[in-house]
Write an enzyme that holds these catalytic residues in place. Sequence first.
Site, mmCIF file in Angstrom:
data_model
loop_
_atom_site.group_PDB
_atom_site.id
_atom_site.type_symbol
_atom_site.label_atom_id
_atom_site.label_comp_id
_atom_site.label_asym_id
_atom_site.label_seq_id
_atom_site.Cartn_x
_atom_site.Cartn_y
_atom_site.Cartn_z
ATOM 1 C CB VAL A 274 -19.489 -9.517 -6.978
ATOM 2 C CG1 VAL A 274 -19.552 -11.058 -8.636
ATOM 3 C CG2 VAL A 274 -20.480 -8.359 -7.561
ATOM 4 C CD GLU B 284 -26.597 -15.673 6.688
ATOM 5 O OE1 GLU B 284 -27.105 -16.348 7.626
ATOM 6 O OE2 GLU B 284 -25.783 -15.346 5.580
ATOM 7 C CB ALA C 112 -1.130 0.436 1.542
ATOM 8 C CE LYS D 43 -23.126 -12.399 -4.458
ATOM 9 N NZ LYS D 43 -23.072 -14.736 -3.958
ATOM 10 C CE LYS E 86 -24.873 -11.245 -1.650
ATOM 11 N NZ LYS E 86 -24.024 -10.405 -0.230
ATOM 12 N N GLY F 3 -17.916 -16.401 2.593
ATOM 13 C CA GLY F 3 -16.321 -16.657 3.880
ATOM 14 C C GLY F 3 -15.796 -15.787 4.783
ATOM 15 C CG ASP G 141 -26.351 -13.843 -2.544
ATOM 16 O OD1 ASP G 141 -25.902 -12.942 -2.063
ATOM 17 O OD2 ASP G 141 -25.946 -14.884 -3.007
#
Length: 411
Positions: free
Chosen positions: A115, A173, A15, A188, A88, A285, A184
Amino acid sequence: MKLLAAQADLIAARAGRPVVVTAVSARDRNRDRGVKLDGLNWYDDAVGLAHDPAVDVVVELIGGAEGKAKALAEAAIAAGKTLVTANKALLAVHGVALAKAAEANNVTIAYEAAVAGGIPVIKALREGMAANQVSRVAGILNGTCNYILTVMREEGRDFADVLADAQRLGYAEADPSFDLDGVDAAHKLAILAGLAFGARIDFSSVHIEGIRRISGIDIAFAQELGYRIKLLGIAEKTEAGISLRVHPAMVPMEQPIATIDGVFNAVLMDGDFAGPVLLRGRGAGEGPTASAVVADLIDFARGIHVPVWGMAESALEEARLVPMSELNSAYFLRLSVVDQPGVLADVTAILRDHGISLESMLQRGRAPGEAVPIVLVTHETTEAAVSAALARVGTLPAVLEPPALIRIEPK
């Protein structure tokens, strides 16, 4: 925060300066998250992060298209701070308006984590494919659905049983509706389509179906016919306009995307100069999401600012959105019928009336007077014709349940 601590030296080198967390906000201040919050400014109201003078960039990981997430995003942009988000839904519904506000305030929005998790698909599409006219973006965009369909195929188990396993393992979930019903993946897909085509995408124009009606018998028949069933998001741009759809599809086994199993995602993009490009990896994840978020933070620290949709908001196209009824495809149709003379003739007569020709038919077992499954594979036809024909087929006395329909991807 775990990744920033574990990779601090590497991130600072890449960075050009250290990346340091200075303030945080969450619903519960006392929950043990495995990281220390000592010395950080705590905000009970997340919007306060946008007004903290020690904050250069706001990272929004709340989720949802409205409420606190939207308020924080708008406040950060208004305060002249770059926004990094994994949200998203927010981008699919409000992305164009947020991009306009970001341009007005001379800041950018980075969203690699929104995404396909750890797959760098946003950078690949927005920057790597920047010299191409992209005609198609398609892929497996939801790991939960891909896991369920994979286990159903490999272990011969039913949908409800595999779903319970997925919830226990943390792949689904407690309320998995957004995943299972295709929402979902549709969020995306809308983002990918906006980037790929440089267009204003109305999320309500996305055709959305989920996987709840996919049965073990569908998966077995698909295997016999040389296909695997995947939940696909497909965005295509043709002379007729832009088509956006999420639905189960039968993918030929020889296609690379048919081999993407388990919780993995994959995105295929087709550029006029680059040709087809396939990216695969973990779609969700803790690790993959953190990786994508920190990649965006490194870009910000390096002074890399790319327009939200790859071009100025004012340059985005107002494209015609092609209705699902105009889709041309081959179809897999499964009927549960009473095994009696004349049933198949009645069905094929209805299909003929709607201009639908058959490529093949499969029937397993004979049980006179009992229910048997029949599978019909059509030649390419229109969605409108198939929908009208199945509405009539469903009224036949010998047809015991609504016919199942799965679109077939070309070989």
